[in-house]
Design an enzyme around this catalytic site. Sequence first.
Site, PDB file in Angstrom:
ATOM      1  N   THR A   1     -65.854 -12.473  36.765  1.00 42.38           N
ATOM      2  CA  THR A   1     -65.965 -13.594  37.707  1.00 42.38           C
ATOM      3  C   THR A   1     -67.297 -14.291  37.604  1.00 42.38           C
ATOM      4  OG1 THR A   1     -64.435 -12.564  39.236  1.00 42.38           O
ATOM      5  CG2 THR A   1     -65.988 -14.127  40.193  1.00 42.38           C
TER       6      THR A   1
ATOM      7  N   TYR B   1     -59.426 -18.534  40.811  1.00 44.52           N
ATOM      8  CA  TYR B   1     -60.214 -19.058  39.686  1.00 44.52           C
ATOM      9  C   TYR B   1     -59.798 -18.287  38.445  1.00 44.52           C
ATOM     10  CZ  TYR B   1     -62.576 -14.712  40.654  1.00 44.52           C
ATOM     11  OH  TYR B   1     -62.829 -13.386  40.890  1.00 44.52           O
TER      12      TYR B   1
ATOM     13  N   SER C   1     -62.616  -7.822  33.511  1.00 45.99           N
ATOM     14  CA  SER C   1     -62.939  -6.414  33.251  1.00 45.99           C
ATOM     15  C   SER C   1     -61.768  -5.457  33.446  1.00 45.99           C
ATOM     16  CB  SER C   1     -64.109  -5.961  34.122  1.00 45.99           C
ATOM     17  OG  SER C   1     -63.723  -5.871  35.479  1.00 45.99           O
TER      18      SER C   1
ATOM     19  N   THR D   1     -66.158  -7.344  38.104  1.00 52.56           N
ATOM     20  CA  THR D   1     -66.454  -6.300  39.099  1.00 52.56           C
ATOM     21  C   THR D   1     -65.366  -5.233  39.159  1.00 52.56           C
ATOM     22  OG1 THR D   1     -65.388  -7.610  40.819  1.00 52.56           O
ATOM     23  CG2 THR D   1     -67.783  -7.867  40.542  1.00 52.56           C
ATOM     24  N   ASP D   2     -64.163  -5.545  38.642  1.00 51.29           N
ATOM     25  CA  ASP D   2     -63.068  -4.568  38.783  1.00 51.29           C
ATOM     26  C   ASP D   2     -63.393  -3.224  38.161  1.00 51.29           C
ATOM     27  OD1 ASP D   2     -60.025  -6.616  38.684  1.00 51.29           O
ATOM     28  OD2 ASP D   2     -61.796  -6.609  39.984  1.00 51.29           O
TER      29      ASP D   2
ATOM     30  N   LYS E   1     -66.709  -0.258  43.910  1.00 52.67           N
ATOM     31  CA  LYS E   1     -66.217  -1.504  44.532  1.00 52.67           C
ATOM     32  C   LYS E   1     -65.271  -1.109  45.658  1.00 52.67           C
ATOM     33  CE  LYS E   1     -63.894  -5.910  43.463  1.00 52.67           C
ATOM     34  NZ  LYS E   1     -63.301  -6.747  42.378  1.00 52.67           N
TER      35      LYS E   1
ATOM     36  N   GLU F   1     -58.678  24.410  48.867  1.00 52.80           N
ATOM     37  CA  GLU F   1     -57.225  24.450  49.076  1.00 52.80           C
ATOM     38  C   GLU F   1     -56.490  25.018  47.874  1.00 52.80           C
ATOM     39  OE1 GLU F   1     -56.377  20.336  51.334  1.00 52.80           O
ATOM     40  OE2 GLU F   1     -54.688  21.674  50.991  1.00 52.80           O
TER      41      GLU F   1
HETATM   42  N1  DGL Z   1     -60.727 -10.142  37.002  1.00 55.08           N
HETATM   43  C1  DGL Z   1     -61.777  -9.465  37.726  1.00 55.08           C
HETATM   44  C2  DGL Z   1     -62.771  -8.834  36.751  1.00 55.08           C
HETATM   45  O1  DGL Z   1     -63.062  -9.445  35.720  1.00 55.08           O
HETATM   46  C3  DGL Z   1     -62.519 -10.437  38.580  1.00 55.08           C
HETATM   47  C4  DGL Z   1     -63.365  -9.736  39.539  1.00 55.08           C
HETATM   48  C5  DGL Z   1     -64.795 -10.038  39.346  1.00 55.08           C
HETATM   49  O2  DGL Z   1     -65.313 -10.076  38.204  1.00 55.08           O
HETATM   50  O3  DGL Z   1     -65.437 -10.136  40.369  1.00 55.08           O
HETATM   51  O4  DGL Z   1     -63.260  -7.743  37.068  1.00 55.08           O
END
Ligand code: DGL
Length: 359
Positions: free
Chosen positions: A43, A57, A90, A123-124, A196, A316
């Site tokens: 992103t 986007y 990602s 971020t993924d 995240k 457990e």
């Molecule tokens: N498609 C997600 C990624 O590339 C977008 C999320 C982001 O980068 O914030 O991880």
Amino acid sequence: MLRASRCGKYLAVLALALASSLFAITGFAADRAHVVVLATGGTIAGAGADAANSATYQAAKVPVDKLIAGIPELAKVADVTGEQVFQIASESFTNDNLMILGRRVSALLKDPKVDGVVITHGTDTLEETAFFLNLVIHSDKPIVVVGSMRPGTAISADGALNLLDAVSVAANPESRGRGVLVVMNDQIDAARDVTKTINIKTNAFVSQWGALGMIVEGKSYWFRKVDKKHTINSEFDIDRLKELAPVEIAYAYGNVGKEAYSAFAAAGAKAIIHAGTGNGSVANRMVPVLRDLQDHGVQIIRSARVWGGFVLRNAEQPDDQYGWVVAHDLNPQKAKILASVAIASGMDAKALQKAYWEY
Ligand code: DGL
């Protein structure tokens, strides 16, 4: 006395002349850190059709040179150069992407003219890449992974400040030796701790044991250090890794069956991360399934689908008796990264369990 002070002045002028000629030749100021930005997409490189599109986007559109050119303040912080390693969202990362990126980071940090590396990333899976680098890069130079939750085209986009902050941290000698860092939303987190937790807010990244520090107007404020092995103290090394071992994650829930576990094993998984309910719990009908997989050479690793806390060994489940491993406080996706690296590095179950305590 007079002669000594005149000599000192002469040396100072000479040093200044040398520094400015170095700047003239390389374009780099001798006294400023050289930070390399490795762009992978996400992103932070995203673009939306409208400034109001903070969540709608296309990721991985803006090239690294435009990212850098879009933040003129970077030039006040460090000498910044950029490389486009990938241009992908990602969620599409593979083990090959991790190995390519890891090898490039390692090579750059061996260069005495490079003082730090920043990786722009979706971020993924940002936390997985950051933790991977934390395990396999043998350098104490700053490695900072950064992303954004909104594309640069959106009102109140967060990417530009995140990237400026990431370069400031990477250029700061105080950042050395702290392990791989994640800089997002004014916060400096440890790669091994951060995850995240929210999918559409700028304060998405949280460490259950707390951030390492904050970055405000270019200054880093540190509050703690990581108490686990990483980077130069790691037994793992990208330069000795040919590839990552295939490790999969099976998510547990009410009514869970054996199908996913069996399919992963049939596909050649060397280990399966059991993302268990609660404290990595295993449904009674699944215990014989996982024990059989363990007996047939698939390492069972108990993690938890629950965000906080850590999985207790022999609580457990009689892990000693079954030969199972527990992932301690690592979430399933990070447990997978450690297992992939450790098994590829030749670790057996005993060494792997020790690694989960230590990294
Ligand atoms: N498609 C997600 C990624 O590339 C977008 C999320 C982001 O980068 O914030 O991880």
